[in-house]
Design an enzyme around this catalytic site. Structure first.
Site, PDB file in Angstrom:
ATOM      1  N   SER A 116       3.055   5.012 -82.972  1.00  0.00           N
ATOM      2  CA  SER A 116       2.425   6.021 -83.820  1.00  0.00           C
ATOM      3  C   SER A 116       0.908   5.801 -83.819  1.00  0.00           C
ATOM      4  O   SER A 116       0.313   5.669 -82.750  1.00  0.00           O
ATOM      5  CB  SER A 116       3.029   5.940 -85.227  1.00  0.00           C
ATOM      6  OG  SER A 116       2.926   7.159 -85.898  1.00  0.00           O
ATOM      7  N   ASP A 122      10.743  13.861 -81.268  1.00  0.00           N
ATOM      8  CA  ASP A 122       9.657  13.451 -82.145  1.00  0.00           C
ATOM      9  C   ASP A 122       8.547  14.496 -82.179  1.00  0.00           C
ATOM     10  O   ASP A 122       7.958  14.789 -81.145  1.00  0.00           O
ATOM     11  CB  ASP A 122       9.090  12.113 -81.633  1.00  0.00           C
ATOM     12  CG  ASP A 122       7.952  11.595 -82.506  1.00  0.00           C
ATOM     13  OD1 ASP A 122       7.846  12.049 -83.666  1.00  0.00           O
ATOM     14  OD2 ASP A 122       7.186  10.745 -82.019  1.00  0.00           O
ATOM     15  N   HIS A 182      10.954   9.169 -83.382  1.00  0.00           N
ATOM     16  CA  HIS A 182       9.656   8.489 -83.406  1.00  0.00           C
ATOM     17  C   HIS A 182       9.796   7.027 -82.962  1.00  0.00           C
ATOM     18  O   HIS A 182      10.538   6.268 -83.554  1.00  0.00           O
ATOM     19  CB  HIS A 182       9.103   8.583 -84.827  1.00  0.00           C
ATOM     20  CG  HIS A 182       7.619   8.435 -84.931  1.00  0.00           C
ATOM     21  ND1 HIS A 182       6.740   9.065 -84.064  1.00  0.00           N
ATOM     22  CD2 HIS A 182       6.837   7.744 -85.804  1.00  0.00           C
ATOM     23  CE1 HIS A 182       5.496   8.764 -84.413  1.00  0.00           C
ATOM     24  NE2 HIS A 182       5.530   7.954 -85.459  1.00  0.00           N
TER      25      HIS A 182
END
Length: 438
Positions: free
Chosen positions: A124, A376, A401
């Site tokens: 991320s 995602d 994710h």
């Protein structure tokens, strides 16, 4: 250093980092360095099972570095968030410099680590940092695994609506009528929130901790629902997990079981929407009421991230209600700028990240793996095609994710097993090459 880039502020602060060396081969075995992101480092450490799974195979030391201003790494202690003066050093550049200094310190002070090749790993925002770490400090890290890193979700590099159309697609694929029910729920809320009785009905139906009093509160409720759908898309893992919240396997499929009929009356539709979000917030059955100010785990440092989103991390997102299941909302930079000024006394710089890290012109860099999950929403701003033969894109169709950074699991889809195998293979190549050049 609190400030790596000027010489007037010469105070220092304590940065927390975690080290696991039980599999490390002393004398220059590799170091896997997790570039901490917006939250408490112990939480990321416990959610990055991939590093623990490969430590033995690579004879690697693991280092998890906490990002300044998060967890316990507060440059000014309790004062860190008091005003824009104290927050001035919360930037990705300062964080990367922290990491570079930390790596050099570890190599200097740990016997046998002097020539250890270091690989940056992150997911991320941490994935962006891993990629940028390799770009900005290629002499410090030999390569980077940037998982679910939306490094192109800036400026006009990608359309602002793709993110929410991916979320919508996840729901569309997970059950008949599901995304349509959510699309219809916004008007149902609008109808009901126009009267006091309706507001009271909504508060009771959604078991809210604090009742809705006016249209502003109703807007907050809608925002909270939108964020919930986005979070479900991010954590749509193939097995039970508790990354943002404790959830069942393939949680969107479970949620969609409540949302089969989009043609119901407003009240029946919203009762079903409550059942769906209750699964996300109350899967354990222990929540006495639902709090619309809370959407994810407390381990994420929301305050710090809001500040970063108000300065450097300006990611344009928008919805149109046609290609997605959300209420239409245009991307409005001026409104963001005003809001940021009101909250922090600072204004965002729209294209600074592009000036700093190169936007799409990154082909001069090397040894970065960009992995993205097809489920995602953040893959919208991710690198999903190879740029050169050493800037490699790995796409995991069944992945949410950064699924590839999580621990191995018997329920893992084939696509993530193959992704990890390729990642390990490339890391071994980088390590071998680094050794060779020594």
């Amino acid at each position: 250093q609190i400030d790596h880039f000027g010489f007037d502020e010469n105070r220092t602060f304590q940065q927390r980092y975690l080290v696991a060396d039980q599999y490390w081969k002393k004398d220059n075995g590799p170091i896997l360095f997790y570039t901490g992101n917006e939250g408490d480092i112990t939480w990321f450490c416990n959610n990055t099972g991939f590093m623990w799974d490969v430590a033995e195979e690579l004879n690697a030391m693991l280092v998890f570095a906490e990002h300044r201003y998060y967890g316990e790494s507060l440059p000014f202690g309790n004062e860190s968030f008091s005003d824009s003066k104290h927050l001035n050093y919360l930037t990705s550049e300062q964080a990367l410099a922290d990491f570079a200094v930390l790596v050099e310190y570890l190599k200097r002070t740990i016997a046998g680590a002097q020539d250890s090749p270091v690989i940056a790993i992150g997911g991320s925002y941490g994935g962006m940092l891993a990629a940028w770490f390799r770009m900005k400090y290629p002499h410090v890290v030999v390569g980077a695994l940037a998982a679910s890193a939306p490094i192109w979700q800036f400026g006009d590099l990608v359309p602002c609506g793709t993110f929410f159309s991916i979320v919508t697609n996840d729901f569309k694929k997970s059950g008949t009528g599901c995304s349509e029910s959510i699309r219809n729920s916004w008007n149902a809320i609008n109808h009901l929130s126009s009267t006091d009785i309706g507001l009271q009905w909504l508060s009771n139906t959604f078991h809210l901790c604090s009742p809705l009093k006016n249209l502003q509160d109703a807007a907050v409720l809608k925002n909270w629902l939108s964020e919930t759908w986005v979070n479900l898309a991010m954590v749509n893992y193939p097995y039970k997990a508790d990354f943002l919240q404790p959830l069942p396997a393939w949680p969107i499929q479970e949620v969609c079981k409540f949302l089969k009929d989009p043609s119901l009356s407003d009240k029946l539709l919203l009762q079903n929407v409550f059942q769906a979000v209750n699964l996300y917030y109350n899967y354990t059955g222990e929540a006495p009421c639902l709090d619309v100010s809370q959407t994810a785990t407390k381990s994420l440092g929301e305050m710090g991230w809001y500040y970063q989103a108000c300065t450097e991390m300006v990611m344009p997102l928008c919805t149109d209600g046609v290609h997605d299941m959300f209420e239409p909302q245009k991307w409005d930079f001026d409104a963001l700028s005003e809001e940021c000024y009101r909250m922090w006394g600072v204004r965002p710089r729209l294209s600074w990240i592009l000036s700093m890290y190169g936007g799409k012109n990154i082909s001069s860099h090397s040894n970065i793996i960009f992995s993205n999950g097809g489920l995602d929403p953040w893959s919208a701003g991710g690198v999903t095609q190879n740029i050169t033969n050493s800037l490699v894109a790995v796409v995991i169709p069944d992945g949410a994710h950064h699924l590839d950074l999580r621990s191995r699991n018997p329920l893992d889809p084939k696509s993530v097993q193959q992704a990890r195998a390729l990642e390990i293979c490339l890391m071994k190549q980088w390590i071998g090459k680094a050794r060779h050049s020594h």
